[in-house]
Design a protein around this motif. Structure first.
Motif, PDB file in Angstrom:
ATOM      1  N   ILE A  80       0.850  -1.190   0.000  1.00  8.51           N
ATOM      2  CA  ILE A  80       0.000   0.000   0.000  1.00  8.51           C
ATOM      3  C   ILE A  80       0.883   1.236   0.000  1.00  8.51           C
ATOM      4  O   ILE A  80       1.880   1.304   0.716  1.00  8.51           O
ATOM      5  CB  ILE A  80      -0.915   0.016   1.244  1.00  8.51           C
ATOM      6  CG1 ILE A  80      -1.865  -1.165   1.204  1.00  8.51           C
ATOM      7  CG2 ILE A  80      -1.669   1.327   1.346  1.00  8.51           C
ATOM      8  CD1 ILE A  80      -2.662  -1.335   2.463  1.00  8.51           C
ATOM      9  N   LEU A  81       0.501   2.220  -0.815  1.00 13.48           N
ATOM     10  CA  LEU A  81       1.182   3.496  -0.842  1.00 13.48           C
ATOM     11  C   LEU A  81       0.125   4.589  -0.767  1.00 13.48           C
ATOM     12  O   LEU A  81      -0.704   4.733  -1.666  1.00 13.48           O
ATOM     13  CB  LEU A  81       2.023   3.660  -2.116  1.00 13.48           C
ATOM     14  CG  LEU A  81       2.740   4.999  -2.273  1.00 13.48           C
ATOM     15  CD1 LEU A  81       3.785   5.189  -1.168  1.00 13.48           C
ATOM     16  CD2 LEU A  81       3.377   5.094  -3.639  1.00 13.48           C
TER      17      LEU A  81
ATOM     18  N   ILE B 210       0.768  12.111   8.273  1.00 14.55           N
ATOM     19  CA  ILE B 210       1.994  11.389   7.897  1.00 14.55           C
ATOM     20  C   ILE B 210       2.558  10.632   9.098  1.00 14.55           C
ATOM     21  O   ILE B 210       2.970   9.477   8.982  1.00 14.55           O
ATOM     22  CB  ILE B 210       3.031  12.356   7.299  1.00 14.55           C
ATOM     23  CG1 ILE B 210       2.550  12.827   5.920  1.00 14.55           C
ATOM     24  CG2 ILE B 210       4.402  11.702   7.197  1.00 14.55           C
ATOM     25  CD1 ILE B 210       3.394  13.921   5.307  1.00 14.55           C
ATOM     26  N   LYS B 211       2.565  11.283  10.265  1.00  9.87           N
ATOM     27  CA  LYS B 211       3.078  10.628  11.479  1.00  9.87           C
ATOM     28  C   LYS B 211       2.284   9.362  11.796  1.00  9.87           C
ATOM     29  O   LYS B 211       2.849   8.314  12.106  1.00  9.87           O
ATOM     30  CB  LYS B 211       3.027  11.604  12.651  1.00  9.87           C
ATOM     31  CG  LYS B 211       3.587  11.049  13.946  1.00  9.87           C
ATOM     32  CD  LYS B 211       3.474  12.077  15.058  1.00  9.87           C
ATOM     33  CE  LYS B 211       2.650  11.429  16.124  1.00  9.87           C
ATOM     34  NZ  LYS B 211       2.083  12.236  17.123  1.00  9.87           N
ATOM     35  N   GLU B 212       0.966   9.453  11.708  1.00 13.09           N
ATOM     36  CA  GLU B 212       0.122   8.291  12.011  1.00 13.09           C
ATOM     37  C   GLU B 212       0.301   7.178  10.983  1.00 13.09           C
ATOM     38  O   GLU B 212       0.314   5.994  11.337  1.00 13.09           O
ATOM     39  CB  GLU B 212      -1.347   8.706  12.107  1.00 13.09           C
ATOM     40  CG  GLU B 212      -1.654   9.569  13.324  1.00 13.09           C
ATOM     41  CD  GLU B 212      -1.311   8.873  14.635  1.00 13.09           C
ATOM     42  OE1 GLU B 212      -1.756   7.733  14.854  1.00 13.09           O
ATOM     43  OE2 GLU B 212      -0.596   9.471  15.458  1.00 13.09           O
ATOM     44  N   LEU B 213       0.440   7.528   9.715  1.00 10.50           N
ATOM     45  CA  LEU B 213       0.697   6.511   8.689  1.00 10.50           C
ATOM     46  C   LEU B 213       2.017   5.803   8.955  1.00 10.50           C
ATOM     47  O   LEU B 213       2.110   4.574   8.854  1.00 10.50           O
ATOM     48  CB  LEU B 213       0.708   7.146   7.298  1.00 10.50           C
ATOM     49  CG  LEU B 213      -0.643   7.592   6.750  1.00 10.50           C
ATOM     50  CD1 LEU B 213      -0.448   8.426   5.491  1.00 10.50           C
ATOM     51  CD2 LEU B 213      -1.540   6.395   6.475  1.00 10.50           C
ATOM     52  N   GLU B 214       3.040   6.570   9.308  1.00 12.38           N
ATOM     53  CA  GLU B 214       4.345   5.976   9.605  1.00 12.38           C
ATOM     54  C   GLU B 214       4.289   5.119  10.865  1.00 12.38           C
ATOM     55  O   GLU B 214       4.929   4.069  10.927  1.00 12.38           O
ATOM     56  CB  GLU B 214       5.406   7.066   9.700  1.00 12.38           C
ATOM     57  CG  GLU B 214       5.689   7.671   8.332  1.00 12.38           C
ATOM     58  CD  GLU B 214       6.624   8.860   8.362  1.00 12.38           C
ATOM     59  OE1 GLU B 214       6.929   9.395   9.456  1.00 12.38           O
ATOM     60  OE2 GLU B 214       7.035   9.282   7.257  1.00 12.38           O
ATOM     61  N   ASN B 215       3.515   5.540  11.880  1.00 13.23           N
ATOM     62  CA  ASN B 215       3.340   4.718  13.083  1.00 13.23           C
ATOM     63  C   ASN B 215       2.697   3.377  12.750  1.00 13.23           C
ATOM     64  O   ASN B 215       2.991   2.367  13.387  1.00 13.23           O
ATOM     65  CB  ASN B 215       2.480   5.444  14.121  1.00 13.23           C
ATOM     66  CG  ASN B 215       3.229   6.563  14.817  1.00 13.23           C
ATOM     67  OD1 ASN B 215       4.444   6.655  14.765  1.00 13.23           O
ATOM     68  ND2 ASN B 215       2.485   7.451  15.459  1.00 13.23           N
TER      69      ASN B 215
ATOM     70  N   GLN C 106       3.138   1.930   9.915  1.00 10.92           N
ATOM     71  CA  GLN C 106       4.031   1.368   8.902  1.00 10.92           C
ATOM     72  C   GLN C 106       3.381   1.307   7.522  1.00 10.92           C
ATOM     73  O   GLN C 106       3.528   0.339   6.784  1.00 10.92           O
ATOM     74  CB  GLN C 106       4.535  -0.012   9.342  1.00 10.92           C
ATOM     75  CG  GLN C 106       5.316   0.049  10.629  1.00 10.92           C
ATOM     76  CD  GLN C 106       5.802  -1.299  11.110  1.00 10.92           C
ATOM     77  OE1 GLN C 106       5.363  -2.337  10.636  1.00 10.92           O
ATOM     78  NE2 GLN C 106       6.724  -1.283  12.040  1.00 10.92           N
ATOM     79  N   ILE C 107       2.650   2.378   7.176  1.00 15.34           N
ATOM     80  CA  ILE C 107       2.054   2.501   5.853  1.00 15.34           C
ATOM     81  C   ILE C 107       2.927   3.466   5.050  1.00 15.34           C
ATOM     82  O   ILE C 107       3.130   4.609   5.452  1.00 15.34           O
ATOM     83  CB  ILE C 107       0.603   3.023   5.937  1.00 15.34           C
ATOM     84  CG1 ILE C 107      -0.256   2.007   6.695  1.00 15.34           C
ATOM     85  CG2 ILE C 107       0.051   3.299   4.545  1.00 15.34           C
ATOM     86  CD1 ILE C 107      -1.667   2.477   6.974  1.00 15.34           C
ATOM     87  N   LYS C 108       3.453   2.975   3.929  1.00 20.44           N
ATOM     88  CA  LYS C 108       4.296   3.814   3.086  1.00 20.44           C
ATOM     89  C   LYS C 108       3.467   4.961   2.530  1.00 20.44           C
ATOM     90  O   LYS C 108       2.283   4.810   2.228  1.00 20.44           O
ATOM     91  CB  LYS C 108       4.883   2.997   1.935  1.00 20.44           C
ATOM     92  CG  LYS C 108       5.876   1.955   2.385  1.00 20.44           C
ATOM     93  CD  LYS C 108       6.430   1.216   1.190  1.00 20.44           C
ATOM     94  CE  LYS C 108       7.403   0.144   1.643  1.00 20.44           C
ATOM     95  NZ  LYS C 108       7.954  -0.602   0.501  1.00 20.44           N
ATOM     96  N   ASN C 109       4.117   6.119   2.387  1.00 24.48           N
ATOM     97  CA  ASN C 109       3.413   7.279   1.848  1.00 24.48           C
ATOM     98  C   ASN C 109       4.349   8.133   1.026  1.00 24.48           C
ATOM     99  O   ASN C 109       5.559   8.130   1.232  1.00 24.48           O
ATOM    100  CB  ASN C 109       2.755   8.082   2.980  1.00 24.48           C
ATOM    101  CG  ASN C 109       3.763   8.627   3.948  1.00 24.48           C
ATOM    102  OD1 ASN C 109       4.365   9.653   3.704  1.00 24.48           O
ATOM    103  ND2 ASN C 109       3.971   7.924   5.074  1.00 24.48           N
ATOM    104  N   ASP C 110       3.769   8.837   0.074  1.00 26.86           N
ATOM    105  CA  ASP C 110       4.528   9.729  -0.800  1.00 26.86           C
ATOM    106  C   ASP C 110       3.608  10.892  -1.167  1.00 26.86           C
ATOM    107  O   ASP C 110       3.020  10.917  -2.241  1.00 26.86           O
ATOM    108  CB  ASP C 110       5.004   8.986  -2.041  1.00 26.86           C
ATOM    109  CG  ASP C 110       5.921   9.823  -2.904  1.00 26.86           C
ATOM    110  OD1 ASP C 110       6.462  10.837  -2.406  1.00 26.86           O
ATOM    111  OD2 ASP C 110       6.098   9.481  -4.092  1.00 26.86           O
TER     112      ASP C 110
END
Length: 66
Positions: A5-6, A20-25, A27-31
């Protein structure tokens, strides 16, 4: 079957930083494309009687069309 998932889109300000912080917590990749404008809130509500409401905060323009 697991899929990668991105999360993508346009984010800015303190709301964008929080997302972004919550996605990283989790472990969901984001761009995301980051902007200096504050991201707006958009809330969807599904009522028990199957009514659907959407509350969308007005946001600032990101692009100027010529």
């Amino acid at each position: 079957m697991e899929k990668e998932i991105l999360a993508t889109g346009i984010l800015g300000g303190t709301i964008g930083d929080y997302i972004i912080k919550e996605l990283e917590n989790d472990q969901i990749k984001n761009d995301f494309l980051k902007t200096d404008k504050e991201s707006r809130n958009c809330i969807s509500i599904l009522h028990v009687l199957m009514a659907f409401y959407v509350v969308v905060q007005l946001g600032q323009k990101l692009f100027h069309h010529l």
